[in-house]
Design a protein around this motif. Structure first.
Motif, PDB file in Angstrom:
ATOM      1  N   UNK A  79       0.813  -1.225   0.000  1.00 17.05           N
ATOM      2  CA  UNK A  79       0.000   0.000   0.000  1.00 17.05           C
ATOM      3  C   UNK A  79       0.846   1.275   0.000  1.00 17.05           C
ATOM      4  N   UNK A  80       2.142   1.145   0.273  1.00 19.62           N
ATOM      5  CA  UNK A  80       3.020   2.314   0.252  1.00 19.62           C
ATOM      6  C   UNK A  80       3.490   2.657  -1.162  1.00 19.62           C
ATOM      7  N   UNK A  81       3.248   1.779  -2.109  1.00  9.07           N
ATOM      8  CA  UNK A  81       3.631   2.021  -3.510  1.00  9.07           C
ATOM      9  C   UNK A  81       2.576   2.867  -4.204  1.00  9.07           C
ATOM     10  N   UNK A  82       2.993   3.651  -5.195  1.00  6.19           N
ATOM     11  CA  UNK A  82       2.016   4.445  -5.958  1.00  6.19           C
ATOM     12  C   UNK A  82       1.023   3.539  -6.692  1.00  6.19           C
ATOM     13  N   UNK A  83      -0.190   4.038  -6.866  1.00  3.42           N
ATOM     14  CA  UNK A  83      -1.250   3.272  -7.529  1.00  3.42           C
ATOM     15  C   UNK A  83      -0.870   2.691  -8.881  1.00  3.42           C
ATOM     16  N   UNK A  84      -0.277   3.472  -9.791  1.00  6.49           N
ATOM     17  CA  UNK A  84       0.085   2.918 -11.093  1.00  6.49           C
ATOM     18  C   UNK A  84       1.110   1.776 -10.998  1.00  6.49           C
ATOM     19  N   UNK A  85       2.050   1.894 -10.074  1.00  4.09           N
ATOM     20  CA  UNK A  85       3.038   0.828  -9.899  1.00  4.09           C
ATOM     21  C   UNK A  85       2.365  -0.445  -9.404  1.00  4.09           C
ATOM     22  N   UNK A  86       1.420  -0.275  -8.477  1.00  3.86           N
ATOM     23  CA  UNK A  86       0.683  -1.429  -7.964  1.00  3.86           C
ATOM     24  C   UNK A  86      -0.199  -2.049  -9.051  1.00  3.86           C
ATOM     25  N   UNK A  87      -0.827  -1.230  -9.870  1.00  4.93           N
ATOM     26  CA  UNK A  87      -1.680  -1.737 -10.954  1.00  4.93           C
ATOM     27  C   UNK A  87      -0.856  -2.516 -11.972  1.00  4.93           C
ATOM     28  N   UNK A  88       0.320  -1.984 -12.319  1.00  7.21           N
ATOM     29  CA  UNK A  88       1.202  -2.682 -13.267  1.00  7.21           C
ATOM     30  C   UNK A  88       1.629  -4.028 -12.677  1.00  7.21           C
ATOM     31  N   UNK A  89       1.965  -4.027 -11.381  1.00  4.94           N
ATOM     32  CA  UNK A  89       2.361  -5.269 -10.712  1.00  4.94           C
ATOM     33  C   UNK A  89       1.210  -6.267 -10.679  1.00  4.94           C
ATOM     34  N   UNK A  90      -0.014  -5.769 -10.496  1.00  5.46           N
ATOM     35  CA  UNK A  90      -1.178  -6.660 -10.502  1.00  5.46           C
ATOM     36  C   UNK A  90      -1.323  -7.350 -11.856  1.00  5.46           C
ATOM     37  N   UNK A  91      -1.205  -6.580 -12.931  1.00  5.96           N
ATOM     38  CA  UNK A  91      -1.289  -7.175 -14.266  1.00  5.96           C
ATOM     39  C   UNK A  91      -0.196  -8.190 -14.503  1.00  5.96           C
ATOM     40  N   UNK A  92       1.005  -7.873 -14.038  1.00 11.17           N
ATOM     41  CA  UNK A  92       2.130  -8.803 -14.181  1.00 11.17           C
ATOM     42  C   UNK A  92       1.876 -10.078 -13.382  1.00 11.17           C
ATOM     43  N   UNK A  93       1.378  -9.933 -12.155  1.00  3.71           N
ATOM     44  CA  UNK A  93       1.111 -11.103 -11.309  1.00  3.71           C
ATOM     45  C   UNK A  93       0.079 -12.027 -11.945  1.00  3.71           C
ATOM     46  N   UNK A  94      -0.968 -11.452 -12.500  1.00  5.83           N
ATOM     47  CA  UNK A  94      -2.001 -12.271 -13.140  1.00  5.83           C
ATOM     48  C   UNK A  94      -1.448 -13.001 -14.366  1.00  5.83           C
ATOM     49  N   UNK A  95      -0.676 -12.311 -15.183  1.00  2.68           N
ATOM     50  CA  UNK A  95      -0.103 -12.941 -16.375  1.00  2.68           C
ATOM     51  C   UNK A  95       0.867 -14.054 -15.986  1.00  2.68           C
ATOM     52  N   UNK A  96       1.716 -13.787 -15.016  1.00  4.11           N
ATOM     53  CA  UNK A  96       2.676 -14.807 -14.572  1.00  4.11           C
ATOM     54  C   UNK A  96       1.971 -16.002 -13.952  1.00  4.11           C
ATOM     55  N   UNK A  97       0.967 -15.735 -13.135  1.00  3.63           N
ATOM     56  CA  UNK A  97       0.205 -16.834 -12.539  1.00  3.63           C
ATOM     57  C   UNK A  97      -0.460 -17.699 -13.589  1.00  3.63           C
ATOM     58  N   UNK A  98      -0.991 -17.059 -14.633  1.00  2.25           N
ATOM     59  CA  UNK A  98      -1.635 -17.809 -15.708  1.00  2.25           C
ATOM     60  C   UNK A  98      -0.604 -18.674 -16.439  1.00  2.25           C
ATOM     61  N   UNK A  99       0.541 -18.098 -16.762  1.00  5.59           N
ATOM     62  CA  UNK A  99       1.585 -18.861 -17.452  1.00  5.59           C
ATOM     63  C   UNK A  99       2.010 -20.066 -16.615  1.00  5.59           C
ATOM     64  N   UNK A 100       2.112 -19.855 -15.309  1.00  5.61           N
ATOM     65  CA  UNK A 100       2.538 -20.928 -14.409  1.00  5.61           C
ATOM     66  C   UNK A 100       1.435 -21.949 -14.117  1.00  5.61           C
ATOM     67  N   UNK A 101       0.194 -21.622 -14.480  1.00  7.53           N
ATOM     68  CA  UNK A 101      -0.915 -22.549 -14.262  1.00  7.53           C
ATOM     69  C   UNK A 101      -1.519 -22.452 -12.883  1.00  7.53           C
ATOM     70  N   UNK A 102      -1.234 -21.354 -12.169  1.00  5.38           N
ATOM     71  CA  UNK A 102      -1.805 -21.159 -10.841  1.00  5.38           C
ATOM     72  C   UNK A 102      -3.262 -20.760 -10.938  1.00  5.38           C
ATOM     73  N   UNK A 103      -4.015 -21.034  -9.882  1.00  5.47           N
ATOM     74  CA  UNK A 103      -5.397 -20.578  -9.804  1.00  5.47           C
ATOM     75  C   UNK A 103      -5.390 -19.045  -9.827  1.00  5.47           C
ATOM     76  N   UNK A 104      -6.374 -18.444 -10.462  1.00  5.06           N
ATOM     77  CA  UNK A 104      -6.415 -16.971 -10.523  1.00  5.06           C
ATOM     78  C   UNK A 104      -6.397 -16.338  -9.134  1.00  5.06           C
ATOM     79  N   UNK A 105      -5.674 -15.238  -9.038  1.00  2.00           N
ATOM     80  CA  UNK A 105      -5.601 -14.480  -7.795  1.00  2.00           C
ATOM     81  C   UNK A 105      -6.858 -13.614  -7.733  1.00  2.00           C
ATOM     82  N   UNK A 106      -7.534 -13.636  -6.612  1.00  2.78           N
ATOM     83  CA  UNK A 106      -8.720 -12.798  -6.447  1.00  2.78           C
ATOM     84  C   UNK A 106      -8.313 -11.330  -6.452  1.00  2.78           C
ATOM     85  N   UNK A 107      -9.147 -10.523  -7.021  1.00  3.68           N
ATOM     86  CA  UNK A 107      -8.879  -9.073  -7.061  1.00  3.68           C
ATOM     87  C   UNK A 107      -9.377  -8.410  -5.822  1.00  3.68           C
TER      88      UNK A 107
END
Length: 107
Positions: A79-107
């Motif tokens: 929560x100490x990170x700026x909103x855009x940085x956190x949003x970019x990280x969220x998109x990256x986390x979802x893409x990486x999780x999908x590639x790895x075959x992990x269950x989707x992360x809840x938003x």
């Protein structure tokens, strides 16, 4: 060239990257930019990794993808990170999780 990237066929990762790029045509949301950066790096890991900045000597192994995914989740939840940085990280986390075959992360 590898036929799979983690659990996904390389062609499926490429198709997902193409679809996301088409959907964004022109105006890329910050979260989508994180996902696109992941797909591009996973397909052609030249240069720094999208979250950690690590530089690899070859194609990313599952552990390399998992390191990126964990780092992305940590940034997204910080929560100490700026909103855009956190949003970019969220998109990256979802893409990486999908590639790895992990269950989707809840938003």
């Amino acid at each position: 060239m590898e036929t799979f990237i983690a659990v996904r066929p390389r062609a499926q990762v490429a198709a997902s990257a193409d679809e996301l790029a088409r959907r964004c045509a022109g105006a890329v949301a910050v979260a989508d930019a994180g996902g696109l950066a992941v797909y591009r790096w996973a397909l052609d890991p030249v240069g720094p990794a999208p979250v950690t900045g690590r530089v690899l000597d070859g194609p990313p192994a599952d552990v390399d993808l998992a390191v990126e995914e964990r780092a992305a989740i940590e940034l997204w939840r910080d929560r100490d990170r700026p909103g855009p940085e956190r949003a970019r990280a969220e998109g990256a986390a979802h893409a990486l999780g999908w590639i790895l075959g992990f269950a989707p992360i809840c938003r």
